[in-house]
Design a protein around this motif. Structure first.
Motif, PDB file in Angstrom:
ATOM      1  N   UNK A  23       0.790  -1.234   0.000  1.00 34.47           N
ATOM      2  CA  UNK A  23       0.000   0.000   0.000  1.00 34.47           C
ATOM      3  C   UNK A  23       0.820   1.280   0.000  1.00 34.47           C
ATOM      4  N   UNK A  24       1.942   1.271   0.663  1.00 31.80           N
ATOM      5  CA  UNK A  24       2.710   2.493   0.900  1.00 31.80           C
ATOM      6  C   UNK A  24       3.993   2.461   0.072  1.00 31.80           C
ATOM      7  N   UNK A  25       4.200   3.458  -0.798  1.00 33.85           N
ATOM      8  CA  UNK A  25       5.441   3.493  -1.584  1.00 33.85           C
ATOM      9  C   UNK A  25       6.676   3.474  -0.681  1.00 33.85           C
ATOM     10  N   UNK A  26       7.712   2.798  -1.141  1.00 33.70           N
ATOM     11  CA  UNK A  26       8.951   2.717  -0.382  1.00 33.70           C
ATOM     12  C   UNK A  26       8.945   1.634   0.682  1.00 33.70           C
ATOM     13  N   UNK A  84      -6.833  11.717  -3.320  1.00 33.93           N
ATOM     14  CA  UNK A  84      -6.745  10.419  -3.991  1.00 33.93           C
ATOM     15  C   UNK A  84      -5.952   9.417  -3.148  1.00 33.93           C
ATOM     16  N   UNK A  85      -4.866   9.875  -2.498  1.00 28.65           N
ATOM     17  CA  UNK A  85      -4.098   8.988  -1.617  1.00 28.65           C
ATOM     18  C   UNK A  85      -4.940   8.560  -0.422  1.00 28.65           C
ATOM     19  N   UNK A  89      -5.951   4.540   0.234  1.00 30.41           N
ATOM     20  CA  UNK A  89      -5.571   3.841   1.467  1.00 30.41           C
ATOM     21  C   UNK A  89      -6.784   3.498   2.317  1.00 30.41           C
ATOM     22  N   UNK A  90      -7.700   4.433   2.433  1.00 24.87           N
ATOM     23  CA  UNK A  90      -8.908   4.236   3.238  1.00 24.87           C
ATOM     24  C   UNK A  90      -9.687   3.031   2.732  1.00 24.87           C
TER      25      UNK A  90
END
Length: 156
Positions: A23-26, A84-85, A89-90
């Motif tokens: 879900x989270x870049x990096x 949008x982020x 995620x939500x």
């Protein structure tokens, strides 16, 4: 010194950390291991450990059955730049979980998350106390944060 958060999963640690890191870049999984068969903690494969990062935060995890469930005293806060982020995620994290007021939700494993716009902190730190008050009042009425509604509240 290095500081690492540690999460105790009752079940499905592997699925949880794969999901979180997707879900989270990096983010990435550093390693995953099962505890050997001769360990007194339980049958072979019943306990596992992992190291991973979510964004720039380090985590360790253990999959070792029930102990203490996750609760609000520990949560992962994700600060988002865009609506949008937040929406992405939500929607992903709430599937199989539950949502709460003020940007909080629990995922399907019971872990609490706060999906927060970066803009919220900026608006709440406005030098005009009336702006901060309006933003706070708007925030308290929201479940999933809406950046445009928070900005409208700031403008009055």
């Amino acid at each position: 010194m290095k500081v690492t958060q540690h999460l105790w999963f009752e079940r499905d640690m592997d699925a949880a950390i794969k999901f979180y890191t997707s879900l989270i870049p990096g983010s990435k999984i550093e390693w995953v291991s099962a505890i050997p068969a001769d360990n007194p903690s339980g049958p072979a494969g019943s306990v596992g450990m992992a190291a991973f990062t979510i964004g720039d935060q380090r985590y360790m995890a253990i999959n070792a059955g029930p102990l203490d469930p996750f609760n609000h005293s520990f949560s992962i806060l994700v600060e988002c730049d865009t609506q949008a982020e937040i929406d992405r995620l939500w929607d992903a994290l709430k599937e199989g979980g539950s949502t709460e007021q003020c940007g909080w939700l629990r995922d399907r494993w019971g872990l609490s998350w706060q999906i927060t716009p970066k803009r919220l902190g900026e608006l709440m730190m406005d030098p005009d106390p009336a702006v901060s008050k309006r933003v706070t009042e708007a925030m308290l009425k929201q479940v999933k944060f809406d950046i445009s509604a928070l900005e409208a509240a700031a403008k009055g």
